[in-house]
Structure formats: structure tokens, C-alpha cells
Design a protein around this motif. Structure first.
Motif: not given
Length: 64
Positions: A1-25
């Protein structure tokens, strides 16, 4: 499985997204890890940043 690297700020912002968006991401990230090549409109390569960098695009219920 490939490794996903995500910027810490992106992770923080994504946590604030609605659940349906987080599921799709999450599903898109899992597909990328499995080696599935996503294309427009879900993903766009960003070679100007680095080889292998992808922009993920997800629409919410409101169309945005």
C-alpha cells in the motif's frame, strides 16, 4: 500500500470539514494508497510542487 503524506495544517483543516466530506476524502485517500489512479474531477496532479503530489477535490451536498 502506498504511503500518504499530508501537511499538518491540512490535517487540522480537514478535521473541521463536515462528515460527508471527510468520508469522501478518506475514500479517495484509500484508493490512492491502493494504487488506484484518480482523475478529474476527483484528483489533479500537481507536478509543480513535486512528482506524485495530487490535489484531491470533493464536492459536498451543497455542490461546493
Amino acid at each position: 500500500m502506498k504511503k500518504v503524506i499530508m501537511h499538518e495544517k491540512a490535517q487540522q483543516i480537514i478535521r473541521s470539514f463536515p462528515d460527508d466530506i471527510k468520508d469522501k476524502l478518506g475514500q479517495s485517500l484509500l484508493d490512492i494508497q491502493k494504487g488506484i489512479r484518480l482523475t478529474m474531477p476527483k484528483s489533479r496532479p500537481m507536478p509543480s510542487l513535486a512528482i506524485g503530489v495530487e490535489e484531491l477535490r470533493v464536492k459536498g451536498r451543497d455542490g461546493i
